[in-house]
Design a protein around this motif. Structure first.
Motif, PDB file in Angstrom:
ATOM      1  N   ILE A  90      45.370  52.161  28.597  1.00  0.00           N
ATOM      2  CA  ILE A  90      44.884  50.701  28.116  1.00  0.00           C
ATOM      3  C   ILE A  90      44.897  50.849  26.808  1.00  0.00           C
ATOM      4  N   HIS A 117      39.670  44.556  30.805  1.00  0.00           N
ATOM      5  CA  HIS A 117      40.050  44.566  29.471  1.00  0.00           C
ATOM      6  C   HIS A 117      40.595  43.097  28.856  1.00  0.00           C
ATOM      7  N   LEU A 184      34.426  52.252  34.242  1.00  0.00           N
ATOM      8  CA  LEU A 184      34.360  51.673  32.669  1.00  0.00           C
ATOM      9  C   LEU A 184      33.278  51.409  32.078  1.00  0.00           C
ATOM     10  N   SER A 189      36.176  48.222  27.675  1.00  0.00           N
ATOM     11  CA  SER A 189      36.982  47.567  28.806  1.00  0.00           C
ATOM     12  C   SER A 189      35.763  47.041  29.835  1.00  0.00           C
TER      13      SER A 189
END
Length: 298
Positions: A90, A117, A184, A189
């Motif tokens: 990511i 995200h 997360l 994100s």
């Protein structure tokens, strides 16, 4: 929120691996489905790669995703399957390209990393079936994805559930797989939920861990400011030899009992055969009564 352009016949859709591996043979049903919708399937370079569980090395998956983002002829990126691995790439995705040339990102489960995200960047995405899902997906699940890609509004009627908390609210829809949302927390994100409608689903979790995740989501302020909660499939939950004492619905309701927002259970989306598409980042209206519930894309 930035809304990518809806698709039209002849547009190209890339299928890529961000997580678990996916063979070219497995991709055939998804390619046939896209073609039946008048779209042109394009297999990414990660389809067919085999790096243990993953569809290629991290570098290969990064390069493939960025290639599809940078190709102006690709109008949507359909993640092949979930599992695990998206979080490993990511931070190396070129999201500046996505912001300059928005396109639909599609998937669920581990793809929640991308949904979260990208939502924080202000771009809408689609929570829906993946290429891997196609052979077992219901017609409603497939048709809902087609509608969303072509800009046709979706609406869903959900059967009444005695555990529902009644109410009617409108707001931006966010969320995804609870385990991923939980993982997360504290990162760039981590999804912003204030003033939004939160959707959650999960698979193959122990009940005590579901309780842990819900409490930690709450402690991180993820529940206190939401307008409503939608609960999809809580599929194949497990218990220990000494029972936890609460099932998934009871756990969720107990953590949310301090709040007054409406809650809809049994949304037909998640890891079951029924996995209708949801407009993440888009506005929806949720209405819950004793007779049933309804979710309408606005």
């Amino acid at each position: 929120m930035i809304k990518p352009n809806y698709l039209k016949e002849g547009d190209k859709v890339a299928i890529v691996c961000t997580a678990r591996k996916f063979s070219k043979e497995e991709a055939i049903p998804a390619m046939e489905l896209l073609a039946s919708w008048g779209l042109v399937p394009v297999l990414g370079e990660t389809i067919g790669l085999d790096e243990h569980q993953l569809g290629g090395t991290d570098d290969e998956r990064i390069a493939d995703f960025n290639k599809q983002l940078r190709d102006p002829s690709i109008k949507a990126i359909w993640c092949a399957r979930g599992g695990y691995g998206t979080v490993r790439i990511i931070d190396h995705i070129d999201f500046e390209v996505l912001l300059a040339n928005p396109k639909w990102i599609i998937g669920f489960s581990d793809v929640t990393v991308l949904h979260s995200h990208i939502h924080n960047l202000g771009v809408e995405t689609i929570h829906g079936i993946m290429a891997f899902s196609v052979p077992k997906a219901t017609e409603d699940s497939k048709e809902s994805l087609r509608k969303m890609l072509y800009g046709e509004k979706v609406s869903y009627d959900v059967d009444a559930n005695n555990n529902n908390i009644e109410g009617a609210v409108e707001g931006v829809l966010v969320g995804g797989n609870l385990s991923i949302l939980y993982s997360l927390l504290g990162s760039v994100s981590s999804i912003k939920t204030e003033g939004k409608i939160l959707y959650i689903e999960d698979l193959d979790e122990y009940l005590y861990h579901l309780d842990r995740m819900m409490h930690n989501m709450d402690r991180n302020g993820m529940l206190s400011g939401i307008r409503g909660l939608i609960v999809g499939g809580m599929t194949d939950m497990h218990d220990n030899s000494i029972p936890f004492g609460y099932d998934a619905i009871q756990i969720i309701k107990s953590v949310c009992a301090q709040y007054s927002f409406p809650i809809m259970f049994d949304m037909p989306s998640g890891h079951g055969q029924e996995n209708v598409a949801l407009p993440f980042g888009g506005k929806v209206r949720m209405t819950i009564t004793a007779e049933g519930a309804k979710l309408i894309q606005l």
